[in-house]
Design a protein around this motif. Structure first.
Motif, PDB file in Angstrom:
ATOM      1  N   UNK A   1       0.832  -1.203   0.000  1.00 53.63           N
ATOM      2  CA  UNK A   1       0.000   0.000   0.000  1.00 53.63           C
ATOM      3  C   UNK A   1       0.867   1.254   0.000  1.00 53.63           C
ATOM      4  N   UNK A   2       0.357   2.275  -0.678  1.00 54.63           N
ATOM      5  CA  UNK A   2       0.941   3.611  -0.644  1.00 54.63           C
ATOM      6  C   UNK A   2      -0.134   4.542  -0.108  1.00 54.63           C
ATOM      7  N   UNK A   3       0.211   5.335   0.900  1.00 52.31           N
ATOM      8  CA  UNK A   3      -0.765   6.195   1.553  1.00 52.31           C
ATOM      9  C   UNK A   3      -0.671   7.622   1.016  1.00 52.31           C
ATOM     10  N   UNK A   4      -1.824   8.296   0.989  1.00 49.54           N
ATOM     11  CA  UNK A   4      -1.897   9.673   0.512  1.00 49.54           C
ATOM     12  C   UNK A   4      -2.560  10.524   1.584  1.00 49.54           C
ATOM     13  N   UNK A   5      -1.943  11.690   1.850  1.00 51.01           N
ATOM     14  CA  UNK A   5      -2.530  12.664   2.765  1.00 51.01           C
ATOM     15  C   UNK A   5      -2.471  14.034   2.106  1.00 51.01           C
ATOM     16  N   UNK A   6      -3.510  14.820   2.313  1.00 47.84           N
ATOM     17  CA  UNK A   6      -3.549  16.154   1.723  1.00 47.84           C
ATOM     18  C   UNK A   6      -3.388  17.221   2.797  1.00 47.84           C
ATOM     19  N   UNK A   7      -2.481  18.141   2.546  1.00 51.22           N
ATOM     20  CA  UNK A   7      -2.177  19.185   3.516  1.00 51.22           C
ATOM     21  C   UNK A   7      -3.423  20.008   3.836  1.00 51.22           C
ATOM     22  N   UNK A   8      -3.636  20.254   5.110  1.00 54.74           N
ATOM     23  CA  UNK A   8      -4.750  21.058   5.611  1.00 54.74           C
ATOM     24  C   UNK A   8      -6.108  20.431   5.343  1.00 54.74           C
ATOM     25  N   UNK A   9      -6.132  19.153   5.021  1.00 51.43           N
ATOM     26  CA  UNK A   9      -7.419  18.492   4.772  1.00 51.43           C
ATOM     27  C   UNK A   9      -7.517  17.128   5.444  1.00 51.43           C
ATOM     28  N   UNK A  10      -6.520  16.283   5.238  1.00 55.99           N
ATOM     29  CA  UNK A  10      -6.575  14.917   5.764  1.00 55.99           C
ATOM     30  C   UNK A  10      -6.546  14.917   7.288  1.00 55.99           C
ATOM     31  N   UNK A  11      -7.433  14.148   7.861  1.00 55.93           N
ATOM     32  CA  UNK A  11      -7.489  14.012   9.313  1.00 55.93           C
ATOM     33  C   UNK A  11      -6.291  13.202   9.806  1.00 55.93           C
ATOM     34  N   UNK A  12      -5.549  13.764  10.760  1.00 56.45           N
ATOM     35  CA  UNK A  12      -4.419  13.032  11.326  1.00 56.45           C
ATOM     36  C   UNK A  12      -4.891  11.780  12.055  1.00 56.45           C
ATOM     37  N   UNK A  13      -6.062  11.876  12.673  1.00 54.35           N
ATOM     38  CA  UNK A  13      -6.620  10.697  13.351  1.00 54.35           C
ATOM     39  C   UNK A  13      -6.918   9.596  12.339  1.00 54.35           C
ATOM     40  N   UNK A  14      -7.510  10.002  11.198  1.00 53.37           N
ATOM     41  CA  UNK A  14      -7.803   9.014  10.160  1.00 53.37           C
ATOM     42  C   UNK A  14      -6.550   8.397   9.588  1.00 53.37           C
ATOM     43  N   UNK A  15      -5.514   9.206   9.392  1.00 51.83           N
ATOM     44  CA  UNK A  15      -4.257   8.691   8.855  1.00 51.83           C
ATOM     45  C   UNK A  15      -3.593   7.760   9.858  1.00 51.83           C
ATOM     46  N   UNK A  16      -3.657   8.109  11.131  1.00 47.47           N
ATOM     47  CA  UNK A  16      -3.076   7.253  12.167  1.00 47.47           C
ATOM     48  C   UNK A  16      -3.806   5.923  12.239  1.00 47.47           C
ATOM     49  N   UNK A  17      -5.122   5.962  12.154  1.00 46.42           N
ATOM     50  CA  UNK A  17      -5.909   4.723  12.157  1.00 46.42           C
ATOM     51  C   UNK A  17      -5.547   3.856  10.960  1.00 46.42           C
TER      52      UNK A  17
END
Length: 291
Positions: free
Chosen positions: A255-271
């Motif tokens: 898997x490769x993960x994607x996060x968007x600055x000022x949008x993606x929830x850190x809690x969601x990314x941590x989960x």
């Protein structure tokens, strides 16, 4: 020293001659045009393409297409309509395309695209709007440009989007049909004008997306296409609904993960990262999308 012209050691013709012959073969130029172009080059000390365009014999698109074929670049400009956010195609020498090449390099070194490494890769993010689908599409283009036979699978069976990015790659059936056992790999659509890249649309939106993706059919499909493609990239839905994305990542085994600055929830990314770690699915990194 004179050039060696013995058998097997013929000197290569000049690049202008090679591209000229190619354009004559394609019917873009006449043989007599080559003489005019050569004379213009001598008089003005310019390249073949500049001379041909100055004489009005070639358009910029004609020249780009010939250069792509001459240098083994799989994409022929203007051969298929695609969304402008496919930066790897729309702006192949822009900043975003260079960033994609850097990401491609890191993923290649991590084993992506190798049978003994990671022949399949799922692109995940916690929520809509993170840029997951756009990144998956651009990565597929970028790896195909590297010479890998690449298949992009729209595995978001809830809100598919690859058909809007690859406007010419839409068919009647797709992944949902395959998983339901009523289709075949004929739904895989080569991208016109781009050798080495194909797209499998999501197909009709089913009422049981999670259950379809949880079946062994997805893993079987990935095994079946392994002899046709060097790399399979899978677009996914957000990791929240139903756990669809985790089933896809488990089948891909990377898997490769994607996060968007000022949008993606850190809690969601941590989960997301914790769930992948707990299930033993390798996470090859996180891409920060600046939007």
């Amino acid at each position: 020293m004179k050039p060696d012209t013995t058998a097997g050691h013929e000197p290569a013709p000049p690049a202008a001659d090679r591209i000229g012959a190619l354009l004559v073969q394609e019917g873009k130029l006449a043989s007599t045009d080559l003489t005019r172009i050569a004379d213009y080059q001598k008089q003005h000390a310019v390249r073949f393409g500049e001379a041909a365009q100055a004489l009005g014999l070639l358009s910029g698109a004609d020249l780009e297409s010939a250069l792509a074929e001459q240098f083994g670049y799989p994409w022929k400009p203007g051969s298929a309509a695609t969304d402008p956010t496919l930066y790897a195609l729309a702006q192949p020498f822009g900043h975003q395309a260079e960033q994609l090449r850097a990401l491609r390099m890191r993923l290649s070194l991590a084993g992506v695209g190798r049978a003994e490494g990671h022949p399949a890769l799922a692109v995940l993010s916690p929520q809509d709007g993170d840029g997951r689908s756009t990144l998956a599409a651009n990565l597929a283009v970028s790896f195909a440009e590297l010479g890998l036979r690449t298949l992009l699978v729209d595995a978001d069976l809830r809100r598919p989007s690859q058909h809007t990015l690859f406007r010419s790659a839409v068919g009647g059936g797709g992944l949902s049909d395959l998983l339901a056992g009523r289709g075949c790999a004929a739904f895989i659509t080569p991208l016109p004008g781009f050798s080495g890249l194909a797209v499998l649309p999501s197909g009709p939106v089913p009422p049981n997306a999670t259950e379809l993706l949880a079946r062994p059919a997805l893993q079987t499909f990935l095994s079946d296409v392994a002899d046709r493609f060097d790399l399979v990239i899978l677009d996914t839905p957000p990791t929240g609904p139903g756990g669809d994305a985790y089933y896809i990542a488990a089948a891909a085994r990377a898997a490769l993960l994607v996060a968007r600055r000022n949008r993606t929830s850190l809690t969601g990314l941590d989960t997301l990262t914790q769930t992948l770690a707990a299930t033993g699915i390798p996470a090859l990194g996180v891409v920060m999308n600046r939007g």
